[in-house]
Design a protein around this motif. Structure first.
Motif, PDB file in Angstrom:
ATOM      1  N   LEU A 180      -1.094 -12.783   0.874  1.00  7.02           N
ATOM      2  CA  LEU A 180      -2.446 -12.381   0.509  1.00  7.02           C
ATOM      3  C   LEU A 180      -2.377 -11.566  -0.774  1.00  7.02           C
ATOM      4  CD1 LEU A 180      -5.504 -12.011   1.086  1.00  7.02           C
ATOM      5  CD2 LEU A 180      -4.894 -10.085   2.570  1.00  7.02           C
ATOM      6  N   ALA A 181      -2.959 -12.094  -1.860  1.00 11.31           N
ATOM      7  CA  ALA A 181      -2.863 -11.458  -3.173  1.00 11.31           C
ATOM      8  C   ALA A 181      -4.225 -10.972  -3.648  1.00 11.31           C
ATOM      9  CB  ALA A 181      -2.290 -12.448  -4.196  1.00 11.31           C
ATOM     10  N   ASP A 182      -4.217  -9.807  -4.309  1.00 10.34           N
ATOM     11  CA  ASP A 182      -5.456  -9.275  -4.874  1.00 10.34           C
ATOM     12  C   ASP A 182      -5.102  -8.423  -6.082  1.00 10.34           C
ATOM     13  OD1 ASP A 182      -8.557  -8.831  -3.747  1.00 10.34           O
ATOM     14  OD2 ASP A 182      -7.874  -7.287  -5.123  1.00 10.34           O
ATOM     15  N   GLU A 183      -5.999  -8.437  -7.100  1.00 13.74           N
ATOM     16  CA  GLU A 183      -5.713  -7.668  -8.308  1.00 13.74           C
ATOM     17  C   GLU A 183      -5.905  -6.176  -8.116  1.00 13.74           C
ATOM     18  OE1 GLU A 183      -8.249  -9.044 -11.391  1.00 13.74           O
ATOM     19  OE2 GLU A 183     -10.103  -8.572 -10.337  1.00 13.74           O
ATOM     20  N   ASN A 184      -6.607  -5.769  -7.065  1.00 17.86           N
ATOM     21  CA  ASN A 184      -6.802  -4.348  -6.792  1.00 17.86           C
ATOM     22  C   ASN A 184      -5.605  -3.765  -6.042  1.00 17.86           C
ATOM     23  OD1 ASN A 184      -9.532  -4.054  -7.863  1.00 17.86           O
ATOM     24  ND2 ASN A 184     -10.131  -5.402  -6.195  1.00 17.86           N
ATOM     25  N   SER A 185      -5.516  -2.454  -6.039  1.00 14.12           N
ATOM     26  CA  SER A 185      -4.388  -1.801  -5.379  1.00 14.12           C
ATOM     27  C   SER A 185      -4.558  -1.723  -3.865  1.00 14.12           C
ATOM     28  CB  SER A 185      -4.194  -0.382  -5.934  1.00 14.12           C
ATOM     29  OG  SER A 185      -5.383   0.376  -5.747  1.00 14.12           O
ATOM     30  N   GLY A 186      -5.790  -1.908  -3.382  1.00 14.16           N
ATOM     31  CA  GLY A 186      -6.052  -1.857  -1.949  1.00 14.16           C
ATOM     32  C   GLY A 186      -6.824  -3.073  -1.484  1.00 14.16           C
ATOM     33  N   LEU A 187      -6.929  -3.229  -0.171  1.00 20.23           N
ATOM     34  CA  LEU A 187      -7.647  -4.359   0.401  1.00 20.23           C
ATOM     35  C   LEU A 187      -9.128  -4.022   0.586  1.00 20.23           C
ATOM     36  CD1 LEU A 187      -5.076  -5.437   3.156  1.00 20.23           C
ATOM     37  CD2 LEU A 187      -5.193  -6.149   0.762  1.00 20.23           C
ATOM     38  N   GLY A 188      -9.913  -5.044   0.807  1.00 19.29           N
ATOM     39  CA  GLY A 188     -11.331  -4.857   1.084  1.00 19.29           C
ATOM     40  C   GLY A 188     -12.259  -5.447   0.047  1.00 19.29           C
ATOM     41  N   GLY A 189     -11.728  -5.723  -1.157  1.00 18.43           N
ATOM     42  CA  GLY A 189     -12.579  -6.277  -2.198  1.00 18.43           C
ATOM     43  C   GLY A 189     -13.637  -5.285  -2.655  1.00 18.43           C
ATOM     44  N   GLN A 190     -14.596  -5.760  -3.437  1.00 18.35           N
ATOM     45  CA  GLN A 190     -15.658  -4.882  -3.927  1.00 18.35           C
ATOM     46  C   GLN A 190     -16.597  -4.459  -2.805  1.00 18.35           C
ATOM     47  OE1 GLN A 190     -15.636  -3.671  -6.992  1.00 18.35           O
ATOM     48  NE2 GLN A 190     -13.813  -4.877  -7.428  1.00 18.35           N
ATOM     49  N   ILE A 191     -16.848  -5.368  -1.878  1.00 16.96           N
ATOM     50  CA  ILE A 191     -17.847  -5.096  -0.843  1.00 16.96           C
ATOM     51  C   ILE A 191     -17.367  -4.075   0.177  1.00 16.96           C
ATOM     52  CG2 ILE A 191     -17.133  -6.949   0.741  1.00 16.96           C
ATOM     53  CD1 ILE A 191     -20.167  -7.520   1.103  1.00 16.96           C
ATOM     54  N   TRP A 192     -16.052  -4.033   0.435  1.00 15.47           N
ATOM     55  CA  TRP A 192     -15.497  -3.088   1.394  1.00 15.47           C
ATOM     56  C   TRP A 192     -14.662  -2.014   0.709  1.00 15.47           C
ATOM     57  CZ3 TRP A 192     -13.583  -6.671   5.949  1.00 15.47           C
ATOM     58  CH2 TRP A 192     -14.676  -6.934   6.785  1.00 15.47           C
ATOM     59  N   ARG A 193     -14.885  -1.799  -0.561  1.00 14.12           N
ATOM     60  CA  ARG A 193     -14.114  -0.788  -1.285  1.00 14.12           C
ATOM     61  C   ARG A 193     -14.280   0.573  -0.602  1.00 14.12           C
ATOM     62  NH1 ARG A 193     -12.470  -0.029  -6.803  1.00 14.12           N
ATOM     63  NH2 ARG A 193     -13.456  -1.998  -7.356  1.00 14.12           N
ATOM     64  N   ALA A 194     -13.172   1.229  -0.325  1.00 15.78           N
ATOM     65  CA  ALA A 194     -13.219   2.507   0.395  1.00 15.78           C
ATOM     66  C   ALA A 194     -13.593   3.650  -0.532  1.00 15.78           C
ATOM     67  CB  ALA A 194     -11.861   2.798   1.027  1.00 15.78           C
ATOM     68  N   GLU A 195     -14.236   4.660   0.020  1.00 16.12           N
ATOM     69  CA  GLU A 195     -14.451   5.881  -0.728  1.00 16.12           C
ATOM     70  C   GLU A 195     -13.120   6.617  -0.847  1.00 16.12           C
ATOM     71  OE1 GLU A 195     -17.931   8.211  -0.176  1.00 16.12           O
ATOM     72  OE2 GLU A 195     -18.946   6.619   0.937  1.00 16.12           O
ATOM     73  N   ALA A 196     -13.128   7.682  -1.606  1.00 18.29           N
ATOM     74  CA  ALA A 196     -11.874   8.330  -1.994  1.00 18.29           C
ATOM     75  C   ALA A 196     -10.926   8.569  -0.831  1.00 18.29           C
ATOM     76  CB  ALA A 196     -12.181   9.649  -2.709  1.00 18.29           C
ATOM     77  N   SER A 197     -11.449   8.969   0.329  1.00 18.81           N
ATOM     78  CA  SER A 197     -10.537   9.349   1.405  1.00 18.81           C
ATOM     79  C   SER A 197     -10.766   8.604   2.717  1.00 18.81           C
ATOM     80  CB  SER A 197     -10.672  10.856   1.673  1.00 18.81           C
ATOM     81  OG  SER A 197     -12.001  11.167   2.050  1.00 18.81           O
ATOM     82  N   ALA A 198     -11.839   7.841   2.811  1.00 18.77           N
ATOM     83  CA  ALA A 198     -12.153   7.220   4.101  1.00 18.77           C
ATOM     84  C   ALA A 198     -12.545   5.759   3.935  1.00 18.77           C
ATOM     85  CB  ALA A 198     -13.288   7.989   4.787  1.00 18.77           C
ATOM     86  N   ALA A 199     -11.802   4.878   4.558  1.00 22.11           N
ATOM     87  CA  ALA A 199     -12.140   3.457   4.545  1.00 22.11           C
ATOM     88  C   ALA A 199     -13.199   3.181   5.608  1.00 22.11           C
ATOM     89  CB  ALA A 199     -10.895   2.619   4.818  1.00 22.11           C
ATOM     90  N   PRO A 200     -14.125   2.246   5.337  1.00 16.88           N
ATOM     91  CA  PRO A 200     -15.100   1.878   6.365  1.00 16.88           C
ATOM     92  C   PRO A 200     -14.402   1.382   7.621  1.00 16.88           C
ATOM     93  CG  PRO A 200     -15.717   0.980   4.231  1.00 16.88           C
ATOM     94  CD  PRO A 200     -14.332   1.544   4.081  1.00 16.88           C
ATOM     95  N   ARG A 201     -15.086   1.514   8.751  1.00 11.66           N
ATOM     96  CA  ARG A 201     -14.498   1.133  10.036  1.00 11.66           C
ATOM     97  C   ARG A 201     -14.044  -0.320  10.042  1.00 11.66           C
ATOM     98  NH1 ARG A 201     -17.620   1.232  15.896  1.00 11.66           N
ATOM     99  NH2 ARG A 201     -15.854   0.491  17.148  1.00 11.66           N
ATOM    100  N   ALA A 202     -14.866  -1.208   9.472  1.00 11.93           N
ATOM    101  CA  ALA A 202     -14.509  -2.629   9.443  1.00 11.93           C
ATOM    102  C   ALA A 202     -13.198  -2.853   8.703  1.00 11.93           C
ATOM    103  CB  ALA A 202     -15.631  -3.427   8.786  1.00 11.93           C
ATOM    104  N   VAL A 203     -13.007  -2.131   7.594  1.00 14.42           N
ATOM    105  CA  VAL A 203     -11.764  -2.273   6.839  1.00 14.42           C
ATOM    106  C   VAL A 203     -10.579  -1.782   7.654  1.00 14.42           C
ATOM    107  CG1 VAL A 203     -10.538  -1.620   4.741  1.00 14.42           C
ATOM    108  CG2 VAL A 203     -12.993  -2.027   4.657  1.00 14.42           C
ATOM    109  N   ARG A 204     -10.740  -0.651   8.338  1.00 11.91           N
ATOM    110  CA  ARG A 204      -9.639  -0.120   9.158  1.00 11.91           C
ATOM    111  C   ARG A 204      -9.236  -1.125  10.230  1.00 11.91           C
ATOM    112  NH1 ARG A 204     -12.913   4.572   9.152  1.00 11.91           N
ATOM    113  NH2 ARG A 204     -13.299   4.368  11.393  1.00 11.91           N
ATOM    114  N   GLN A 205     -10.211  -1.784  10.843  1.00 16.26           N
ATOM    115  CA  GLN A 205      -9.905  -2.771  11.869  1.00 16.26           C
ATOM    116  C   GLN A 205      -9.115  -3.942  11.298  1.00 16.26           C
ATOM    117  OE1 GLN A 205     -13.868  -3.636  13.309  1.00 16.26           O
ATOM    118  NE2 GLN A 205     -13.727  -2.121  14.951  1.00 16.26           N
ATOM    119  N   TRP A 206      -9.542  -4.417  10.142  1.00 17.19           N
ATOM    120  CA  TRP A 206      -8.835  -5.549   9.546  1.00 17.19           C
ATOM    121  C   TRP A 206      -7.463  -5.149   9.015  1.00 17.19           C
ATOM    122  CZ3 TRP A 206      -9.319 -10.457  10.205  1.00 17.19           C
ATOM    123  CH2 TRP A 206     -10.538 -10.976  10.661  1.00 17.19           C
TER     124      TRP A 206
END
Length: 425
Positions: free
Chosen positions: A33-59
């Protein structure tokens, strides 16, 4: 040049890509799974500075235990469907990945329509401001206006308000009749209704005006001519000035089709064409998510499941998600009808309005030009750093030009990376 191999390569780690990778891996396939960003989630699930959305944490938890190999910070710049390979730049070095099946989940980007003064500092995308805030950008005390079209506006306003901005108002270009008809129909989609309710609560106190759109921006401070002090808006009859020092605007999303087009996949109406199993016209290449049509995270997840199972030769498991996809596609169609762009938006563009901000090409310079190819040759429109990603979609709306040519590299890369291509066998 570094090289890797896998059974299934997924490009794009948003909801569609994450779901596709997980489904293919749980069928026993070796998945990258490749992505140009440093983290997962894409633009729609982009995490805030310290907390990822629940859906992202599950995935993230699912992927961590699935055996999927994550390739973060890897930008795909070239591909060859015949050789079944995609080339990336990662850490300023070229990387070639050979695959058995390829799933494209490259998402979408915002559509910006030009108006006089739209390149002024302080004017950003409605999605862009969310990404900036989640990355730590401070908006406390800023006087903000949110304008354009679609549910993204309310989400942007709610986030701006939560982070201390004074949000003056939301300006939605669609009519009140269309907006209210769409809102009243949300009862058919309980999940969407809950999301909408949360956004409305988040933007509480911020006025929403429908049937208004942007026609200009400016300031009354001669010593700082570039500073944003106000935007000019109209409803077709009246013109008004709204004071602000921050404008977040956008006219919906457009699929990122460049990699798919480079591979030879069929593209129609701005999106990649797929069959019932999310297979493109190119053998061994599938596509899922906003790339195949704008529909939101829920549709992206469902399409990702189908593509992942199909890539792993599990069509029966893929078909189990067809009904859910049909429901989400009905919602996407209603969304598209409700927020269709009005023709009057074109009239905001004057001869001096910049259309291509990379090369400073004005609307006047584009007058009389009949095609995207002719525009590039005559004006350098689309020849700048973004390679037409911003002006291409705008020009299609304004002039009816179709962006019909894609060449590698499809993203900016270092000369050293391109030189490393010569080391290929």
């Amino acid at each position: 040049m570094k090289r890797q191999q896998c059974d299934v390569l997924v490009v794009g780690a948003g909801p569609a890509g994450m779901a596709a990778a997980w489904c293919a891996a749980r069928c026993g396939r070796a998945v990258l799974l490749a992505d140009e960003n440093s983290g997962l989630g894409g633009q729609i699930w982009r995490a805030e500075a310290s907390a990822a959305p629940r859906a992202v944490r599950q995935w993230l938890k699912r992927l961590a235990s699935s055996g999927v190999e994550i390739l973060a910070g890897a930008a795909a710049f070239e591909a060859d469907a015949g050789q079944k390979q995609v080339r990336f730049e990662r850490e300023f070095e070229p990387l070639e990945v050979r695959y058995g099946r390829l799933i494209l989940a490259t998402g979408a980007r915002e559509l910006f329509l030009p108006f006089p003064g739209w390149t002024r500092p302080g004017i950003v995308g409605a999605g862009g401001i969310q990404a900036l805030i989640k990355g730590g950008f401070t908006v406390t005390g800023r006087q903000a206006v949110v304008a354009g079209t679609g549910p993204l506006l309310i989400a942007a306003a709610a986030l701006l308000k939560r982070h201390g901005a004074d949000v003056v108002g939301i300006l939605e270009q669609t009519s009140w009749e269309r907006f209210s008809r769409f809102s009243m129909g949300l009862w058919k989609y309980p999940g969407k209704l809950l999301q909408a309710a949360g956004l409305v609560v988040g933007k509480r106190g911020v006025p929403l005006q429908t049937g208004w759109w942007l026609v200009g921006s400016g300031n009354d401070t001669p010593l700082e001519p570039d500073r944003l002090e106000w935007v000019e808006i109209t409803n077709g009859d009246k013109v008004a000035k709204v004071w602000c020092d921050l404008l977040a605007y956008g006219y919906g999303l457009r699929p990122n089709t460049e990699l798919a087009a480079l591979l030879g996949c069929r593209v129609a109406r701005g999106a990649v064409v797929v069959d019932e199993l999310q297979r493109t016209s190119r053998d061994g290449v599938l596509a899922a998510g906003e790339l195949t049509g704008i529909g939101g995270a829920e549709l992206s997840l469902v399409e990702g499941h189908i593509a992942g199972y199909a890539a792993a030769d599990q069509p029966r498991r893929a078909r189990a998600h067809f009904a859910a996809r049909a429901r989400q596609r009905r919602f996407a169609a209603e969304l598209e009808r409700a927020f269709e762009l009005r023709e009057e938006l074109k009239s905001a563009v004057t001869e001096d309005t910049i259309v291509c901000r990379c090369e400073d090409v004005t609307a006047g310079a584009c007058s009389g030009i009949r095609s995207w190819k002719e525009a590039k040759m005559a004006t350098r429109c689309g020849m700048g750093a973004c390679q037409g990603r911003t002006c291409g979609a705008a020009a299609e709306f304004l002039y009816g030009w179709r962006v019909d040519s894609v060449r590698p590299p499809i993203v900016p890369v270092r000369v050293g990376t391109l030189a490393g291509e010569r080391d290929r066998d």
